[in-house]
Write an enzyme that holds these catalytic residues in place. Structure first.
Site, PDB file in Angstrom:
ATOM      1  N   SER A   1       0.796  -1.237   0.000  1.00 35.20           N
ATOM      2  CA  SER A   1       0.000   0.000   0.000  1.00 35.20           C
ATOM      3  C   SER A   1       0.822   1.278   0.000  1.00 35.20           C
ATOM      4  CB  SER A   1      -0.933   0.022   1.200  1.00 35.20           C
ATOM      5  OG  SER A   1      -2.010  -0.849   0.951  1.00 35.20           O
TER       6      SER A   1
ATOM      7  N   LYS B   1       0.378   3.363  -2.916  1.00 39.43           N
ATOM      8  CA  LYS B   1      -0.777   4.258  -3.049  1.00 39.43           C
ATOM      9  C   LYS B   1      -0.344   5.731  -3.048  1.00 39.43           C
ATOM     10  CE  LYS B   1      -3.948   0.822  -1.207  1.00 39.43           C
ATOM     11  NZ  LYS B   1      -4.473   0.119  -0.061  1.00 39.43           N
TER      12      LYS B   1
ATOM     13  N   TYR C   1      -4.178  -2.293 -10.169  1.00 39.37           N
ATOM     14  CA  TYR C   1      -4.020  -2.159  -8.706  1.00 39.37           C
ATOM     15  C   TYR C   1      -3.092  -3.244  -8.146  1.00 39.37           C
ATOM     16  CZ  TYR C   1      -5.079  -2.331  -3.768  1.00 39.37           C
ATOM     17  OH  TYR C   1      -4.946  -2.379  -2.400  1.00 39.37           O
TER      18      TYR C   1
ATOM     19  N   TYR D   1      -4.632   3.711   8.100  1.00 40.14           N
ATOM     20  CA  TYR D   1      -6.016   3.200   8.256  1.00 40.14           C
ATOM     21  C   TYR D   1      -6.550   3.504   9.665  1.00 40.14           C
ATOM     22  CZ  TYR D   1      -3.465   0.651   4.747  1.00 40.14           C
ATOM     23  OH  TYR D   1      -2.628   0.335   3.725  1.00 40.14           O
TER      24      TYR D   1
ATOM     25  N   VAL E   1       1.228  -3.805   3.813  1.00 41.77           N
ATOM     26  CA  VAL E   1       1.201  -5.106   4.501  1.00 41.77           C
ATOM     27  C   VAL E   1       2.445  -5.960   4.258  1.00 41.77           C
ATOM     28  CG1 VAL E   1      -1.285  -5.389   4.864  1.00 41.77           C
ATOM     29  CG2 VAL E   1      -0.269  -6.139   2.705  1.00 41.77           C
TER      30      VAL E   1
END
Ligand code: GLN
Length: 308
Positions: free
Chosen positions: A64, A67, A190, A242, A260
């Site tokens: 991530s 991102k 993605y 998050y 992760v």
């Protein structure tokens, strides 16, 4: 004078007894194979110099953290309209679907999976998936100032085979018209972006433009404007971990983005970019030892966005 090499050596040594803590992500089978005892730290300062310790030259799946790079690219492509919706912390897990039903398929921010899939869909517009993936990879190499950055095809395949929740998120959003392309194409982009591999050394370089008002200190190229760098940092602070973002801000006090794979990229504006890697995760899917290392680095350097 601050001796950064000595400082990170100290943090690395002080945390040796905690190496291996946390749970390696196993919902992506390929990630479950990673040695939980890996631990690396790299810091790139605004003069372009990098110091590192431990497994800082070993590549890992940035997941991530990609991102941040995809968001930066999408902002370049469609501009600040991308912020119109999508800058509130979700307070939910990275792969949660619960808010999507309540909020008409509009995900809260580009760092949770749902909106990151929308960002991938934006990057896909006008391209074949292969070209969009190539664009994200080229941009990642550009900010890392390293042409060897690559995508791990086994990780991408592993995600494609098991990413059922992401498939659900994408299909659910498509039912609201918020995903424009066939979901398998958008998800292909993605999953490949998540499978980009970098070492801590490369990742700390890749983040340094955000510490330097949008400019790469090495090449002096402006990658984004000051304003945009500030906004990306703001989002990393409020949403980068998050439902663990509050805890990260409280403990570390710097914008940060986790993945992760166990990596975290943290930005000390006006100072440096820091990358840490330790695969063991906490309950929110953020690196346990990586967070602790950043907490100690922030304490010992005095770097914080909340004051000296
Ligand atoms: N590829 C992962 C997923 O979609 C990324 C999640 C993460 O790093 N938090 O589930």
């Amino acid at each position: 004078m601050l001796d950064l090499q000595q400082l990170i050596n100290g943090v690395y040594d002080d945390l040796q007894s905690s190496v291996g803590q946390g749970r390696v992500a196993d919902y992506i089978p390929e990630l479950a194979k990673v040695d939980p005892r890996k631990f690396g730290i790299a810091v790139t300062t605004l003069d372009g110099e990098t110091v590192s310790v431990g497994d800082a030259d070993e590549s890992f799946s940035i997941q991530s953290i990609s991102k941040v790079f995809a968001l930066t690219l999408a902002l370049g492509k469609i501009g600040d309209g991308l912020w119109r919706v999508g800058r509130e912390p979700s307070g939910t897990a990275f792969n949660s679907i619960i808010q999507l039903e309540q909020e008409q398929g509009l995900p809260r921010n580009p760092f949770i999976n749902a909106r990151a899939i929308v960002v991938a869909d934006i990057l896909l517009a006008g391209h074949k998936p292969r070209e969009a993936i190539g664009e994200i990879l080229r941009f990642s190499r550009f900010v890392a100032n390293d042409e060897t950055v690559s995508i791990d095809p086994d990780v991408a395949r592993s995600e494609q085979a098991t990413g059922f929740r992401n498939v659900a998120l994408a299909n659910y959003m498509r039912s609201f018209g918020n995903i424009k392309h066939p979901t398998e194409l958008t998800l292909g982009v993605y999953f490949h972006q998540c499978a980009i591999e970098m070492s801590c050394r490369q990742l700390s370089h890749a983040g340094v433009f955000l510490a330097n008002g949008g400019r790469d200190p090495h090449t002096l190229q402006s990658i984004v404007s000051h304003e945009r760098a500030r906004r990306i940092n703001a989002l990393m602070l409020t949403c980068g971990h998050y439902d663990g973002s509050g805890d990260f801000a409280f403990r570390v006090g710097l914008p940060g983005k986790s993945g992760v794979g166990g990596g975290i990229m943290a930005i000390a504006p006006g100072r440096a970019s820091i990358a840490v890697w330790s695969p063991g995760l906490n309950a929110q899917g953020n690196s346990m030892l990586g967070t602790r290392a950043l907490e100690l680095i922030a304490q010992r350097t005095g770097w914080s966005v909340f004051g000296p």
